[in-house]
Design a protein around this motif. Sequence first.
Motif, PDB file in Angstrom:
ATOM      1  N   ILE A 105       0.851  -1.206   0.000  1.00 22.56           N
ATOM      2  CA  ILE A 105       0.000   0.000   0.000  1.00 22.56           C
ATOM      3  C   ILE A 105       0.882   1.249   0.000  1.00 22.56           C
ATOM      4  CG2 ILE A 105      -1.799   1.291   1.227  1.00 22.56           C
ATOM      5  CD1 ILE A 105      -2.680  -1.386   2.465  1.00 22.56           C
ATOM      6  N   TYR A 106       1.975   1.204   0.771  1.00 24.98           N
ATOM      7  CA  TYR A 106       2.842   2.374   0.861  1.00 24.98           C
ATOM      8  C   TYR A 106       3.432   2.720  -0.514  1.00 24.98           C
ATOM      9  CZ  TYR A 106       5.593   5.878   3.217  1.00 24.98           C
ATOM     10  OH  TYR A 106       6.097   7.083   3.627  1.00 24.98           O
ATOM     11  N   GLU A 107       3.760   1.690  -1.311  1.00 27.28           N
ATOM     12  CA  GLU A 107       4.279   1.942  -2.661  1.00 27.28           C
ATOM     13  C   GLU A 107       3.220   2.603  -3.540  1.00 27.28           C
ATOM     14  OE1 GLU A 107       5.919  -1.705  -4.157  1.00 27.28           O
ATOM     15  OE2 GLU A 107       7.776  -1.390  -3.050  1.00 27.28           O
ATOM     16  N   GLN A 108       1.966   2.189  -3.352  1.00 25.62           N
ATOM     17  CA  GLN A 108       0.896   2.821  -4.127  1.00 25.62           C
ATOM     18  C   GLN A 108       0.706   4.272  -3.699  1.00 25.62           C
ATOM     19  OE1 GLN A 108      -2.644   0.398  -4.150  1.00 25.62           O
ATOM     20  NE2 GLN A 108      -1.537  -1.372  -4.929  1.00 25.62           N
ATOM     21  N   VAL A 109       0.914   4.539  -2.399  1.00 27.85           N
ATOM     22  CA  VAL A 109       0.837   5.913  -1.891  1.00 27.85           C
ATOM     23  C   VAL A 109       1.904   6.760  -2.589  1.00 27.85           C
ATOM     24  CG1 VAL A 109       1.257   7.363   0.132  1.00 27.85           C
ATOM     25  CG2 VAL A 109      -0.179   5.338   0.347  1.00 27.85           C
ATOM     26  N   GLN A 119      -5.417  13.936  -2.530  1.00 28.28           N
ATOM     27  CA  GLN A 119      -6.521  13.462  -1.681  1.00 28.28           C
ATOM     28  C   GLN A 119      -6.377  11.980  -1.354  1.00 28.28           C
ATOM     29  OE1 GLN A 119      -8.768  15.281  -0.286  1.00 28.28           O
ATOM     30  NE2 GLN A 119      -8.599  17.195  -1.390  1.00 28.28           N
ATOM     31  N   LEU A 120      -5.782  11.224  -2.300  1.00 28.41           N
ATOM     32  CA  LEU A 120      -5.681   9.782  -2.101  1.00 28.41           C
ATOM     33  C   LEU A 120      -4.501   9.409  -1.218  1.00 28.41           C
ATOM     34  CD1 LEU A 120      -6.588   8.381  -5.620  1.00 28.41           C
ATOM     35  CD2 LEU A 120      -8.057   8.788  -3.665  1.00 28.41           C
ATOM     36  N   VAL A 121      -3.504  10.281  -1.136  1.00 28.32           N
ATOM     37  CA  VAL A 121      -2.312   9.981  -0.348  1.00 28.32           C
ATOM     38  C   VAL A 121      -2.680   9.765   1.124  1.00 28.32           C
ATOM     39  CG1 VAL A 121      -0.119  10.934   0.491  1.00 28.32           C
ATOM     40  CG2 VAL A 121      -0.711  11.125  -1.924  1.00 28.32           C
ATOM     41  N   LEU A 125      -2.363   6.335   3.239  1.00 33.07           N
ATOM     42  CA  LEU A 125      -1.512   6.247   4.431  1.00 33.07           C
ATOM     43  C   LEU A 125      -2.287   5.685   5.615  1.00 33.07           C
ATOM     44  CD1 LEU A 125       0.476   9.608   4.242  1.00 33.07           C
ATOM     45  CD2 LEU A 125       1.460   7.314   4.174  1.00 33.07           C
ATOM     46  N   ARG A 126      -3.548   6.092   5.730  1.00 30.92           N
ATOM     47  CA  ARG A 126      -4.405   5.597   6.808  1.00 30.92           C
ATOM     48  C   ARG A 126      -4.568   4.080   6.707  1.00 30.92           C
ATOM     49  NH1 ARG A 126      -7.493   3.116   9.330  1.00 30.92           N
ATOM     50  NH2 ARG A 126      -9.151   3.758  10.733  1.00 30.92           N
ATOM     51  N   LYS A 127      -4.739   3.595   5.476  1.00 30.89           N
ATOM     52  CA  LYS A 127      -4.910   2.167   5.266  1.00 30.89           C
ATOM     53  C   LYS A 127      -3.595   1.422   5.527  1.00 30.89           C
ATOM     54  CE  LYS A 127      -6.791  -1.222   2.107  1.00 30.89           C
ATOM     55  NZ  LYS A 127      -7.355  -1.532   0.807  1.00 30.89           N
ATOM     56  N   LEU A 176      -4.699  11.577  12.798  1.00 26.18           N
ATOM     57  CA  LEU A 176      -4.596  12.339  11.548  1.00 26.18           C
ATOM     58  C   LEU A 176      -5.157  11.543  10.379  1.00 26.18           C
ATOM     59  CD1 LEU A 176      -1.124  14.147  11.663  1.00 26.18           C
ATOM     60  CD2 LEU A 176      -3.352  14.942  12.441  1.00 26.18           C
ATOM     61  N   GLY A 177      -4.976  10.213  10.412  1.00 28.52           N
ATOM     62  CA  GLY A 177      -5.509   9.352   9.350  1.00 28.52           C
ATOM     63  C   GLY A 177      -7.017   9.431   9.291  1.00 28.52           C
ATOM     64  N   ASN A 178      -7.651   9.498  10.438  1.00 30.42           N
ATOM     65  CA  ASN A 178      -9.111   9.621  10.463  1.00 30.42           C
ATOM     66  C   ASN A 178      -9.548  10.955   9.871  1.00 30.42           C
ATOM     67  OD1 ASN A 178      -9.430   7.117  11.515  1.00 30.42           O
ATOM     68  ND2 ASN A 178      -9.551   7.811  13.644  1.00 30.42           N
ATOM     69  N   ASP A 179      -8.758  11.984  10.127  1.00 30.15           N
ATOM     70  CA  ASP A 179      -9.049  13.290   9.533  1.00 30.15           C
ATOM     71  C   ASP A 179      -9.094  13.219   8.014  1.00 30.15           C
ATOM     72  OD1 ASP A 179      -9.509  14.898  11.657  1.00 30.15           O
ATOM     73  OD2 ASP A 179      -7.775  16.201  11.385  1.00 30.15           O
ATOM     74  N   GLU A 180      -8.223  12.368   7.435  1.00 31.60           N
ATOM     75  CA  GLU A 180      -8.140  12.261   5.977  1.00 31.60           C
ATOM     76  C   GLU A 180      -9.391  11.638   5.375  1.00 31.60           C
ATOM     77  OE1 GLU A 180      -5.868  13.487   3.973  1.00 31.60           O
ATOM     78  OE2 GLU A 180      -4.778  14.313   5.678  1.00 31.60           O
ATOM     79  N   THR A 181     -10.101  10.841   6.175  1.00 32.55           N
ATOM     80  CA  THR A 181     -11.260  10.151   5.613  1.00 32.55           C
ATOM     81  C   THR A 181     -12.576  10.820   6.029  1.00 32.55           C
ATOM     82  OG1 THR A 181     -11.283   8.625   7.488  1.00 32.55           O
ATOM     83  CG2 THR A 181     -10.066   7.916   5.561  1.00 32.55           C
ATOM     84  N   HIS A 182     -12.512  11.809   6.896  1.00 29.75           N
ATOM     85  CA  HIS A 182     -13.737  12.471   7.349  1.00 29.75           C
ATOM     86  C   HIS A 182     -13.971  13.802   6.648  1.00 29.75           C
ATOM     87  CE1 HIS A 182     -13.486   9.971  11.289  1.00 29.75           C
ATOM     88  NE2 HIS A 182     -14.020   9.303  10.296  1.00 29.75           N
ATOM     89  N   TYR A 183     -15.219  14.250   6.690  1.00 29.55           N
ATOM     90  CA  TYR A 183     -15.593  15.484   6.001  1.00 29.55           C
ATOM     91  C   TYR A 183     -14.990  16.707   6.706  1.00 29.55           C
ATOM     92  CZ  TYR A 183     -18.578  18.371   3.077  1.00 29.55           C
ATOM     93  OH  TYR A 183     -19.039  19.263   2.149  1.00 29.55           O
ATOM     94  N   VAL A 184     -15.034  16.693   8.045  1.00 31.76           N
ATOM     95  CA  VAL A 184     -14.526  17.838   8.812  1.00 31.76           C
ATOM     96  C   VAL A 184     -13.212  17.456   9.486  1.00 31.76           C
ATOM     97  CG1 VAL A 184     -15.003  19.428  10.726  1.00 31.76           C
ATOM     98  CG2 VAL A 184     -16.873  18.678   9.237  1.00 31.76           C
ATOM     99  N   ARG A 185     -12.205  18.312   9.340  1.00 27.06           N
ATOM    100  CA  ARG A 185     -10.904  18.034   9.950  1.00 27.06           C
ATOM    101  C   ARG A 185     -10.910  18.480  11.408  1.00 27.06           C
ATOM    102  NH1 ARG A 185      -7.128  16.957   5.908  1.00 27.06           N
ATOM    103  NH2 ARG A 185      -5.545  16.727   7.499  1.00 27.06           N
ATOM    104  N   LYS A 186     -10.355  17.605  12.269  1.00 31.43           N
ATOM    105  CA  LYS A 186     -10.278  17.931  13.675  1.00 31.43           C
ATOM    106  C   LYS A 186      -8.937  18.609  13.979  1.00 31.43           C
ATOM    107  CE  LYS A 186     -10.937  15.435  17.950  1.00 31.43           C
ATOM    108  NZ  LYS A 186     -10.856  14.077  18.470  1.00 31.43           N
TER     109      LYS A 186
END
Length: 223
Positions: A105-109, A119-121, A125-127, A176-186
């Motif tokens: 996955i990291y190579e795909q990142v 947006q996909l990075v 990374l979260r995955k 931070l990974g959760n922030d990447e997948t959510h609508y609102v950043r914490k």
Amino acid sequence: MNLSTKTLEGEEVYFQVSGLPDRCPQCHTAVHPKLISQHVSEGQDEVYLTLLCTSRRCLRPFVATYRRGFNHRDAYRLTSTGPRTVVHGSFPESIKKVSPTFCEIYEQVESAKADALKQLVGIGLRKALEFLVKDFSKSEHPSDAEKIEGMRLGKCIDSYITDQNVLQCAKRAAWLGNDETHYVRKWSDKDVSDLTLLVHLTQNWVENFMLTKKYIEDMPDGA
Ligand SMILES: [Zn+2]
């Protein structure tokens, strides 16, 4: 950068691009590529630049694709370069062994990063982090493997990671990974570069932990 080209019908088209790519997709060297030619798509949604890698060891041509923004007066933005050769990241042996999926996955990142798919990075990374943490936990607690696989990432970190360095970095990377997948950043003052760094730190601490453990086992006290 202001450019112009002619359509097949001979009409002159003027456009602006956000800048030339700074890395060759084939040799992966940082370069200032030489512009050879430019073309515009039917409908003018995309423009294509043919570029030449200026690294002496490469000198291969490649194509950079740019897409028009929502506002038609904005510059065209770089979306991809190709053809692309895949670089296989150099992961430490212990990481490759504990979580081959993390490495994949990291190579795909890395590829997404090179294609400016910002947006996909973060999502990637979260995955990658989830695989690293869960595979590491499974290697330490093989009898709980099934339980670990079905667990939420945060819960898995709290329940199975005992090394403080791995724990503190993985926890923050997960926030931070959760922030990447959510609508609102914490964590509004942190971005994907902080997440990249925290995932990297987590990987390093996992490696240190496993190497240390191996040497302690190989060379027991007072032997
Ligand atoms: Zn090159």
